[in-house]
Design a protein around this motif. Structure first.
Motif, PDB file in Angstrom:
ATOM      1  N   THR A 128       0.854  -1.186   0.000  1.00  0.00           N
ATOM      2  CA  THR A 128       0.000   0.000   0.000  1.00  0.00           C
ATOM      3  C   THR A 128       0.891   1.238   0.000  1.00  0.00           C
ATOM      4  OG1 THR A 128      -0.164  -0.054   2.429  1.00  0.00           O
ATOM      5  CG2 THR A 128      -1.930  -1.116   1.178  1.00  0.00           C
ATOM      6  N   CYS A 129       0.460   2.253  -0.712  1.00  0.00           N
ATOM      7  CA  CYS A 129       1.217   3.511  -0.783  1.00  0.00           C
ATOM      8  C   CYS A 129       0.185   4.620  -0.977  1.00  0.00           C
ATOM      9  CB  CYS A 129       2.212   3.462  -1.937  1.00  0.00           C
ATOM     10  SG  CYS A 129       3.301   4.900  -2.055  1.00  0.00           S
ATOM     11  N   VAL A 130      -0.241   5.227   0.135  1.00  0.00           N
ATOM     12  CA  VAL A 130      -1.359   6.168   0.090  1.00  0.00           C
ATOM     13  C   VAL A 130      -0.920   7.543   0.577  1.00  0.00           C
ATOM     14  CG1 VAL A 130      -3.143   4.396   0.250  1.00  0.00           C
ATOM     15  CG2 VAL A 130      -2.180   5.313   2.360  1.00  0.00           C
ATOM     16  N   ASP A 131      -1.307   8.566  -0.183  1.00  0.00           N
ATOM     17  CA  ASP A 131      -0.929   9.948   0.133  1.00  0.00           C
ATOM     18  C   ASP A 131       0.586  10.084   0.256  1.00  0.00           C
ATOM     19  OD1 ASP A 131      -1.259  12.640   0.649  1.00  0.00           O
ATOM     20  OD2 ASP A 131      -1.637  12.380   2.790  1.00  0.00           O
ATOM     21  N   VAL A 132       1.312   9.460  -0.658  1.00  0.00           N
ATOM     22  CA  VAL A 132       2.766   9.418  -0.561  1.00  0.00           C
ATOM     23  C   VAL A 132       3.456   9.802  -1.865  1.00  0.00           C
ATOM     24  CG1 VAL A 132       4.768   7.888  -0.219  1.00  0.00           C
ATOM     25  CG2 VAL A 132       2.762   7.673   1.268  1.00  0.00           C
ATOM     26  N   LEU A 133       3.019   9.271  -2.992  1.00  0.00           N
ATOM     27  CA  LEU A 133       3.757   9.422  -4.247  1.00  0.00           C
ATOM     28  C   LEU A 133       3.934  10.881  -4.656  1.00  0.00           C
ATOM     29  CD1 LEU A 133       2.266   6.431  -6.246  1.00  0.00           C
ATOM     30  CD2 LEU A 133       4.594   6.629  -5.347  1.00  0.00           C
ATOM     31  N   GLU A 134       3.002  11.746  -4.245  1.00  0.00           N
ATOM     32  CA  GLU A 134       3.131  13.164  -4.556  1.00  0.00           C
ATOM     33  C   GLU A 134       4.135  13.865  -3.634  1.00  0.00           C
ATOM     34  OE1 GLU A 134      -0.428  12.797  -1.754  1.00  0.00           O
ATOM     35  OE2 GLU A 134       0.455  11.666  -3.423  1.00  0.00           O
ATOM     36  N   PHE A 181      -2.742   2.009  -4.305  1.00  0.00           N
ATOM     37  CA  PHE A 181      -2.213   3.367  -4.151  1.00  0.00           C
ATOM     38  C   PHE A 181      -3.314   4.413  -4.262  1.00  0.00           C
ATOM     39  CE2 PHE A 181      -2.106   2.475  -8.701  1.00  0.00           C
ATOM     40  CZ  PHE A 181      -2.596   3.643  -9.263  1.00  0.00           C
ATOM     41  N   ASP A 182      -3.018   5.575  -3.717  1.00  0.00           N
ATOM     42  CA  ASP A 182      -3.749   6.779  -4.113  1.00  0.00           C
ATOM     43  C   ASP A 182      -2.750   7.915  -4.234  1.00  0.00           C
ATOM     44  OD1 ASP A 182      -3.425   8.164  -1.638  1.00  0.00           O
ATOM     45  OD2 ASP A 182      -5.318   7.451  -0.868  1.00  0.00           O
ATOM     46  N   THR A 183      -3.108   8.915  -5.008  1.00  0.00           N
ATOM     47  CA  THR A 183      -2.293  10.099  -5.179  1.00  0.00           C
ATOM     48  C   THR A 183      -3.192  11.224  -5.657  1.00  0.00           C
ATOM     49  OG1 THR A 183      -0.184  10.925  -6.050  1.00  0.00           O
ATOM     50  CG2 THR A 183      -1.556   9.611  -7.556  1.00  0.00           C
ATOM     51  N   ILE A 184      -2.612  12.361  -5.990  1.00  0.00           N
ATOM     52  CA  ILE A 184      -3.405  13.542  -6.325  1.00  0.00           C
ATOM     53  C   ILE A 184      -3.149  13.969  -7.761  1.00  0.00           C
ATOM     54  CG2 ILE A 184      -3.953  15.923  -5.699  1.00  0.00           C
ATOM     55  CD1 ILE A 184      -2.885  15.330  -2.898  1.00  0.00           C
ATOM     56  N   ASN A 185      -4.228  14.141  -8.504  1.00  0.00           N
ATOM     57  CA  ASN A 185      -4.155  14.592  -9.886  1.00  0.00           C
ATOM     58  C   ASN A 185      -3.689  16.057  -9.936  1.00  0.00           C
ATOM     59  OD1 ASN A 185      -4.451  14.700 -12.644  1.00  0.00           O
ATOM     60  ND2 ASN A 185      -6.574  14.007 -12.655  1.00  0.00           N
ATOM     61  N   ARG A 186      -3.110  16.435 -11.054  1.00  0.00           N
ATOM     62  CA  ARG A 186      -2.621  17.814 -11.218  1.00  0.00           C
ATOM     63  C   ARG A 186      -3.586  18.582 -12.123  1.00  0.00           C
ATOM     64  NH1 ARG A 186       1.881  16.497 -12.912  1.00  0.00           N
ATOM     65  NH2 ARG A 186       1.765  17.122 -15.100  1.00  0.00           N
ATOM     66  N   THR A 187      -4.592  19.158 -11.495  1.00  0.00           N
ATOM     67  CA  THR A 187      -5.633  19.895 -12.202  1.00  0.00           C
ATOM     68  C   THR A 187      -5.955  21.162 -11.421  1.00  0.00           C
ATOM     69  OG1 THR A 187      -7.436  18.822 -11.001  1.00  0.00           O
ATOM     70  CG2 THR A 187      -6.686  17.727 -13.033  1.00  0.00           C
ATOM     71  N   GLU A 236       0.424  10.065 -16.216  1.00  0.00           N
ATOM     72  CA  GLU A 236       1.787   9.904 -15.705  1.00  0.00           C
ATOM     73  C   GLU A 236       1.901   8.666 -14.829  1.00  0.00           C
ATOM     74  OE1 GLU A 236       2.947  14.678 -15.601  1.00  0.00           O
ATOM     75  OE2 GLU A 236       2.071  13.697 -13.837  1.00  0.00           O
ATOM     76  N   MET A 237       0.886   8.441 -13.994  1.00  0.00           N
ATOM     77  CA  MET A 237       0.910   7.264 -13.133  1.00  0.00           C
ATOM     78  C   MET A 237       0.908   5.987 -13.961  1.00  0.00           C
ATOM     79  SD  MET A 237       1.098   6.507  -9.947  1.00  0.00           S
ATOM     80  CE  MET A 237       1.270   4.862  -9.265  1.00  0.00           C
ATOM     81  N   ASN A 238       0.127   5.948 -15.007  1.00  0.00           N
ATOM     82  CA  ASN A 238       0.105   4.767 -15.874  1.00  0.00           C
ATOM     83  C   ASN A 238       1.462   4.544 -16.537  1.00  0.00           C
ATOM     84  OD1 ASN A 238      -2.548   4.011 -15.369  1.00  0.00           O
ATOM     85  ND2 ASN A 238      -3.365   5.299 -17.003  1.00  0.00           N
ATOM     86  N   THR A 239       2.143   5.622 -16.873  1.00  0.00           N
ATOM     87  CA  THR A 239       3.485   5.507 -17.445  1.00  0.00           C
ATOM     88  C   THR A 239       4.446   4.872 -16.443  1.00  0.00           C
ATOM     89  OG1 THR A 239       3.167   7.408 -18.899  1.00  0.00           O
ATOM     90  CG2 THR A 239       5.435   6.782 -18.411  1.00  0.00           C
ATOM     91  N   ALA A 279      -9.241  15.143  -8.604  1.00  0.00           N
ATOM     92  CA  ALA A 279      -8.504  15.549  -7.401  1.00  0.00           C
ATOM     93  C   ALA A 279      -7.760  14.323  -6.862  1.00  0.00           C
ATOM     94  CB  ALA A 279      -9.430  16.166  -6.378  1.00  0.00           C
ATOM     95  N   LEU A 280      -8.219  13.752  -5.775  1.00  0.00           N
ATOM     96  CA  LEU A 280      -7.594  12.565  -5.201  1.00  0.00           C
ATOM     97  C   LEU A 280      -8.134  11.320  -5.912  1.00  0.00           C
ATOM     98  CD1 LEU A 280      -5.873  11.348  -2.840  1.00  0.00           C
ATOM     99  CD2 LEU A 280      -7.952  11.402  -1.459  1.00  0.00           C
ATOM    100  N   TYR A 281      -7.242  10.425  -6.349  1.00  0.00           N
ATOM    101  CA  TYR A 281      -7.708   9.212  -7.028  1.00  0.00           C
ATOM    102  C   TYR A 281      -6.947   7.979  -6.558  1.00  0.00           C
ATOM    103  CZ  TYR A 281      -3.674   9.719 -10.234  1.00  0.00           C
ATOM    104  OH  TYR A 281      -2.410   9.846 -10.776  1.00  0.00           O
TER     105      TYR A 281
END
Length: 236
Positions: free
Chosen positions: A119-125, A149-155, A188-191, A228-230
Motif C-alpha cells: 500500500t502507498c497512500v498519500d505518498v507518491l506526490e 495506491f492513491d495520489t493527487i491529480n494535477r488539475t 503519468e501514473m500509468n506511465t 482531485a484525489l484518485y
C-alpha cells in the motif's frame, strides 16, 4: 529496524509527537482509510488475513494499524525517523506486532519478492522520484502481488480542493503540505506503472471531500471523478 537518519526534516515530522493525540492536526487523515479499503478490498479476493503487506510512507502508522486490525502481517516504512518512532510507540502501547523501518520509497531495504501486497497512500506526490518508487514497489512484490495506491491529480480542481480549501480556507491541513507541481496525472501514473512492469487492474476511482464533521473527521465519499484525489490497483 534500519539505522536512524542523522537529520529528519521531513515536513510531517513536526507533528510526530502529537500524531496519535485525540486533538492531533493529523487526525483527519484517518478518515480516508475506510474509503480507500472499500475500493481496495475487492482486488484482494481472499481478504487481508495473514497477507504480508508493506505500507510505503506509513508516517505515524494510521494505515499500518488499520491493516493490522484486519489481520495482515504488516511492515511499515517511512523516511522520517520521528514518525517511525511515533508509530513504534503507539504500536507497543496497543500491543501490535508491526515491523517498522526508516527508509525511502525509492530505495526499499527489502529483498526481491518479499510482500504479497504493497500500500502507498498519500505518498507518491511527496517523494523525490515517483517512477523510482513504483519500480522499487514492483521489485519487492511477489509475482501476482497487488499494489494499492492513491495520489493527487494535477488539475485546477485539485489545486482548489487539496491546497486552497484545506490549507488556506479551512486550516485542516498544515500549510505547505502539498506542492501542486508534485501532483501526478493518471496518465503519468500509468506511465510509471507500465515502465515498472505492472498491469493496472479494475477501474480507478476518486475521493471527494465534502467538508468536516464536528469530531474532526472528514466528510468524503468514493466518486467516479478523478480530478482531485484518485485511487488505483495494479498487479505484478
Amino acid at each position: 529496524m534500519t539505522e536512524r537518519l542523522e537529520q529528519d526534516d521531513h515536513f510531517f515530522s513536526a507533528w510526530a509527537n502529537s500524531w496519535w493525540d485525540t486533538d492531533s492536526m493529523m487526525n483527519p487523515l484517518k478518515s480516508f482509510n475506510p474509503l480507500r479499503f472499500a475500493y481496495f478490498d475487492p482486488y484482494l479476493e481472499a481478504g487481508w488475513q495473514d497477507v504480508r503487506v508493506l505500507d510505503v510512507g506509513c508516517a505515524g502508522g494510521y494505515t499500518t494499524e488499520f491493516l493490522d486490525n484486519r489481520g495482515a502481517k504488516v511492515t511499515g516504512i517511512d523516511v522520517s525517523a520521528k514518525l517511525i518512532d511515533a508509530a513504534e510507540k503507539h504500536a507497543a502501547e496497543s500491543g501490535r506486532a508491526i515491523d517498522y523501518h526508516v527508509g525511502a520509497a525509492e530505495s526499499l531495504p527489502f529483498p526481491d519478492a518479499t510482500f504479497d501486497a504493497v500500500t502507498c497512500v498519500d505518498v507518491l506526490e511527496h517523494v523525490q522520484s515517483p517512477a523510482a518508487a513504483v519500480r522499487e514497489i514492483h521489485r519487492v512484490l511477489k509475482p501476482g502481488g497487488r499494489f494499492f495506491f492513491d495520489t493527487i491529480n494535477r488539475t485546477f480542481r485539485s489545486r482548489v480542493m487539496m491546497i486552497w480549501v484545506p490549507e488556506r480556507l479551512l486550516g485542516i491541513v498544515p500549510k505547505g503540505a502539498h506542492d501542486f507541481a508534485d501532483f501526478i496525472t493518471p496518465e503519468e501514473m500509468n506511465t510509471y506503472l507500465d515502465a515498472a512492469g505492472f498491469t493496472a487492474i479494475g477501474a480507478p476511482k476518486g475521493i471527494a471531500i465534502r467538508g468536516q464533521n464536528k469530531d474532526g473527521s472528514l466528510k468524503a465519499k468514493l466518486v467516479s471523478d478523478m480530478s482531485a484525489l484518485y485511487l488505483g490497483v495494479a498487479r505484478k
